[in-house]
Scaffold this motif. Structure first.
Motif, PDB file in Angstrom:
ATOM      1  N   TYR A  17      14.140  -3.564   0.279  1.00  0.00           N
ATOM      2  CA  TYR A  17      14.613  -4.905   1.031  1.00  0.00           C
ATOM      3  C   TYR A  17      13.797  -4.096   2.366  1.00  0.00           C
ATOM      4  O   TYR A  17      13.634  -5.036   3.339  1.00  0.00           O
ATOM      5  CB  TYR A  17      15.765  -4.606   1.387  1.00  0.00           C
ATOM      6  CG  TYR A  17      16.468  -6.080  -0.040  1.00  0.00           C
ATOM      7  CD1 TYR A  17      15.724  -6.775  -0.276  1.00  0.00           C
ATOM      8  CD2 TYR A  17      17.140  -4.503  -0.981  1.00  0.00           C
ATOM      9  CE1 TYR A  17      16.330  -7.720  -1.743  1.00  0.00           C
ATOM     10  CE2 TYR A  17      17.563  -5.837  -2.360  1.00  0.00           C
ATOM     11  CZ  TYR A  17      16.718  -6.874  -3.003  1.00  0.00           C
ATOM     12  OH  TYR A  17      17.483  -7.689  -3.538  1.00  0.00           O
ATOM     13  N   LEU A  18      14.355  -3.139   2.449  1.00  0.00           N
ATOM     14  CA  LEU A  18      14.103  -2.477   4.146  1.00  0.00           C
ATOM     15  C   LEU A  18      12.482  -2.860   4.452  1.00  0.00           C
ATOM     16  O   LEU A  18      12.299  -3.078   5.605  1.00  0.00           O
ATOM     17  CB  LEU A  18      14.295  -0.945   4.164  1.00  0.00           C
ATOM     18  CG  LEU A  18      13.713  -0.175   5.525  1.00  0.00           C
ATOM     19  CD1 LEU A  18      14.804  -0.593   6.542  1.00  0.00           C
ATOM     20  CD2 LEU A  18      14.340   0.925   5.475  1.00  0.00           C
ATOM     21  N   ILE A  19      12.202  -1.919   3.459  1.00  0.00           N
ATOM     22  CA  ILE A  19      10.184  -2.093   3.532  1.00  0.00           C
ATOM     23  C   ILE A  19       9.524  -3.359   3.719  1.00  0.00           C
ATOM     24  O   ILE A  19       8.917  -4.029   4.757  1.00  0.00           O
ATOM     25  CB  ILE A  19       9.360  -1.578   2.667  1.00  0.00           C
ATOM     26  CG1 ILE A  19       9.658   0.279   2.866  1.00  0.00           C
ATOM     27  CG2 ILE A  19       8.035  -1.552   2.493  1.00  0.00           C
ATOM     28  CD1 ILE A  19       9.329   1.522   1.811  1.00  0.00           C
ATOM     29  N   ILE A 127       1.079  -7.304   2.588  1.00  0.00           N
ATOM     30  CA  ILE A 127       1.586  -7.315   1.684  1.00  0.00           C
ATOM     31  C   ILE A 127       0.880  -5.764   1.577  1.00  0.00           C
ATOM     32  O   ILE A 127       1.755  -5.221   0.557  1.00  0.00           O
ATOM     33  CB  ILE A 127       0.393  -7.952   1.015  1.00  0.00           C
ATOM     34  CG1 ILE A 127       0.353  -9.388   1.043  1.00  0.00           C
ATOM     35  CG2 ILE A 127      -0.218  -7.212  -0.867  1.00  0.00           C
ATOM     36  CD1 ILE A 127       1.677 -10.254   0.051  1.00  0.00           C
ATOM     37  N   PHE A 128      -0.038  -5.582   2.577  1.00  0.00           N
ATOM     38  CA  PHE A 128      -0.398  -3.739   2.706  1.00  0.00           C
ATOM     39  C   PHE A 128       1.035  -3.211   2.897  1.00  0.00           C
ATOM     40  O   PHE A 128       0.940  -1.654   1.629  1.00  0.00           O
ATOM     41  CB  PHE A 128      -1.256  -3.870   3.439  1.00  0.00           C
ATOM     42  CG  PHE A 128      -1.837  -2.374   3.421  1.00  0.00           C
ATOM     43  CD1 PHE A 128      -2.515  -1.730   2.711  1.00  0.00           C
ATOM     44  CD2 PHE A 128      -1.434  -1.480   4.792  1.00  0.00           C
ATOM     45  CE1 PHE A 128      -2.649  -0.446   3.213  1.00  0.00           C
ATOM     46  CE2 PHE A 128      -1.795  -0.427   4.816  1.00  0.00           C
ATOM     47  CZ  PHE A 128      -2.300   0.293   4.065  1.00  0.00           C
ATOM     48  N   VAL A 129       1.646  -3.799   3.281  1.00  0.00           N
ATOM     49  CA  VAL A 129       2.645  -2.585   3.465  1.00  0.00           C
ATOM     50  C   VAL A 129       3.972  -2.804   3.069  1.00  0.00           C
ATOM     51  O   VAL A 129       4.591  -1.907   2.292  1.00  0.00           O
ATOM     52  CB  VAL A 129       3.134  -3.002   5.427  1.00  0.00           C
ATOM     53  CG1 VAL A 129       4.875  -2.163   5.041  1.00  0.00           C
ATOM     54  CG2 VAL A 129       1.952  -2.448   6.455  1.00  0.00           C
ATOM     55  N   CYS A 134       8.208  -2.509  -3.413  1.00  0.00           N
ATOM     56  CA  CYS A 134       7.589  -2.478  -4.969  1.00  0.00           C
ATOM     57  C   CYS A 134       7.866  -1.219  -5.367  1.00  0.00           C
ATOM     58  O   CYS A 134       8.452  -1.012  -6.247  1.00  0.00           O
ATOM     59  CB  CYS A 134       6.869  -3.217  -4.944  1.00  0.00           C
ATOM     60  SG  CYS A 134       6.793  -4.753  -4.400  1.00  0.00           S
ATOM     61  N   PHE A 135       6.767   0.074  -4.521  1.00  0.00           N
ATOM     62  CA  PHE A 135       6.535   0.886  -5.668  1.00  0.00           C
ATOM     63  C   PHE A 135       7.514   1.970  -5.156  1.00  0.00           C
ATOM     64  O   PHE A 135       8.583   2.395  -6.419  1.00  0.00           O
ATOM     65  CB  PHE A 135       5.391   1.633  -4.184  1.00  0.00           C
ATOM     66  CG  PHE A 135       5.050   2.715  -5.021  1.00  0.00           C
ATOM     67  CD1 PHE A 135       4.481   3.137  -6.762  1.00  0.00           C
ATOM     68  CD2 PHE A 135       4.994   3.877  -4.328  1.00  0.00           C
ATOM     69  CE1 PHE A 135       4.576   4.773  -7.611  1.00  0.00           C
ATOM     70  CE2 PHE A 135       4.730   5.277  -5.159  1.00  0.00           C
ATOM     71  CZ  PHE A 135       3.803   5.742  -6.403  1.00  0.00           C
ATOM     72  N   LEU A 136       8.179   1.924  -4.636  1.00  0.00           N
ATOM     73  CA  LEU A 136       9.634   3.141  -3.903  1.00  0.00           C
ATOM     74  C   LEU A 136      10.987   2.810  -4.938  1.00  0.00           C
ATOM     75  O   LEU A 136      11.971   3.288  -5.327  1.00  0.00           O
ATOM     76  CB  LEU A 136       9.725   3.323  -2.629  1.00  0.00           C
ATOM     77  CG  LEU A 136       8.647   3.381  -1.886  1.00  0.00           C
ATOM     78  CD1 LEU A 136       9.043   3.195  -0.303  1.00  0.00           C
ATOM     79  CD2 LEU A 136       8.513   5.401  -2.125  1.00  0.00           C
ATOM     80  N   ASN A 137      10.894   1.326  -4.806  1.00  0.00           N
ATOM     81  CA  ASN A 137      11.607   0.359  -6.060  1.00  0.00           C
ATOM     82  C   ASN A 137      11.491   0.641  -7.610  1.00  0.00           C
ATOM     83  O   ASN A 137      12.123   0.616  -8.456  1.00  0.00           O
ATOM     84  CB  ASN A 137      12.029  -0.272  -5.358  1.00  0.00           C
ATOM     85  CG  ASN A 137      13.304  -1.331  -5.806  1.00  0.00           C
ATOM     86  OD1 ASN A 137      14.583  -0.962  -6.249  1.00  0.00           O
ATOM     87  ND2 ASN A 137      13.578  -2.539  -7.238  1.00  0.00           N
ATOM     88  N   SER A 170      -1.674  -3.187  -2.619  1.00  0.00           N
ATOM     89  CA  SER A 170      -1.665  -2.879  -1.393  1.00  0.00           C
ATOM     90  C   SER A 170      -3.038  -2.298  -1.343  1.00  0.00           C
ATOM     91  O   SER A 170      -3.562  -2.380   0.085  1.00  0.00           O
ATOM     92  CB  SER A 170      -0.765  -1.451  -1.263  1.00  0.00           C
ATOM     93  OG  SER A 170      -0.487  -0.999  -0.340  1.00  0.00           O
ATOM     94  N   LEU A 171      -3.657  -1.518  -1.917  1.00  0.00           N
ATOM     95  CA  LEU A 171      -5.049  -1.422  -1.470  1.00  0.00           C
ATOM     96  C   LEU A 171      -5.881  -2.417  -1.231  1.00  0.00           C
ATOM     97  O   LEU A 171      -6.598  -2.514  -0.375  1.00  0.00           O
ATOM     98  CB  LEU A 171      -5.715   0.187  -2.741  1.00  0.00           C
ATOM     99  CG  LEU A 171      -7.172   0.295  -2.425  1.00  0.00           C
ATOM    100  CD1 LEU A 171      -7.804   0.666  -1.796  1.00  0.00           C
ATOM    101  CD2 LEU A 171      -7.638   0.983  -3.458  1.00  0.00           C
TER     102      LEU A 171
END
Length: 260
Positions: A17-19, A127-129, A134-137, A170-171
């Motif tokens: 949620y933060l990112i 989307i890039f950020v 999603c990855f960290l979650n 992201s890439l």
């Protein structure tokens, strides 16, 4: 993975949620600035459309989250009311926000091209950020793979690797952002594109829609007719963007100008 980045007292601050919230705020502010400074839209009109567009994005994102895991909600429909559970979908978020903005601008008799062009680069940056959230979650992960790019996720047993589809997307969004950045500087001036037909937003629809259609073959999740919700919406976005770009080009040429 780091689903909880830190705590404010006893309150956990979730990376997802933060990112995503930070990325969305930056994208909206960048869109507002571009719409006003580069495309000459009035501040009041931009603020109004972006506000309601944000509401449309959140509704679309949530509906997409339901569709991504429709089997879970079909088995227990009461879970639809648990707004604090489940995820969101970027493809349906763009659809909801775009349709809301389109409705408001058409109702006012205003052209849609300026805001569409202004929003293209910020959308790619979002989307890039955001996918790092999603990855960290640890969500939006891919299928098990033996590919060298595979990564181990904490919820899997040792020695099992998956496609980090969040990082792939992201890439891809970063490459789209770079391509749109170049297109904005190579093709005709901003004010002429806004008057004669959109370029950047159709390109974003083509690039991102096509990327989602391909990458979602690697992602786990419920499917409809063998395809994920992101693939269905992404495929439609690809086709609409392609038609939009062709129509803009034809319209521009008829005026004696060259758009693409």
């Amino acid at each position: 993975m780091y689903p909880v980045l830190f705590h404010l007292g006893k309150i956990p601050v979730h990376s997802y949620y933060l990112i995503w919230t930070a990325a969305l705020c930056l994208a909206l502010e960048w869109t507002r600035h571009r719409a006003e400074s580069a495309y000459g839209m009035g501040a009041a009109r931009v603020s109004k459309v972006l506000f309601w567009g944000f509401i449309g994005m959140m509704i679309g994102a949530r509906l997409g989250g339901y569709l991504d895991f429709w089997e879970v909600y079909a088995a227990d429909p009461s879970r639809i009311l648990r707004f604090w559970e489940g995820g969101m979908s970027s493809m349906t978020a763009f659809l909801g926000g775009g349709l809301t903005a389109l409705f408001l601008l058409r109702r006012e008799g205003s052209p849609i091209w300026p805001l569409a062009e202004a929003a293209a680069l910020p959308a790619a940056a979002l989307i890039f950020v955001g996918r790092w959230g999603c990855f960290l979650n640890g969500c939006c992960y891919g299928f098990v793979t033996g590919h060298p790019f595979g990564m181990h996720f904490p919820f899997d047993p040792p020695g099992l690797f998956r496609h980090p589809s969040q990082l792939y997307e992201s890439l891809g969004a970063g490459l789209i952002l770079f391509a749109l950045f170049l297109a904005e500087r190579v093709w005709p001036p901003l004010e002429r594109r806004a008057r004669d037909g959109a370029l950047l937003w159709p390109l974003f629809m083509i690039f991102y829609g096509g990327m989602r259609f391909l990458l979602d073959f690697l992602r786990e999740g419920d499917r409809i007719m063998g395809l994920r919700t992101g693939q269905l919406v992404g495929g439609a976005a690809f086709l609409v963007g392609l038609v939009w770009l062709v129509v803009s080009a034809v319209s521009s040429r008829r005026r004696g100008k060259v758009l693409v």
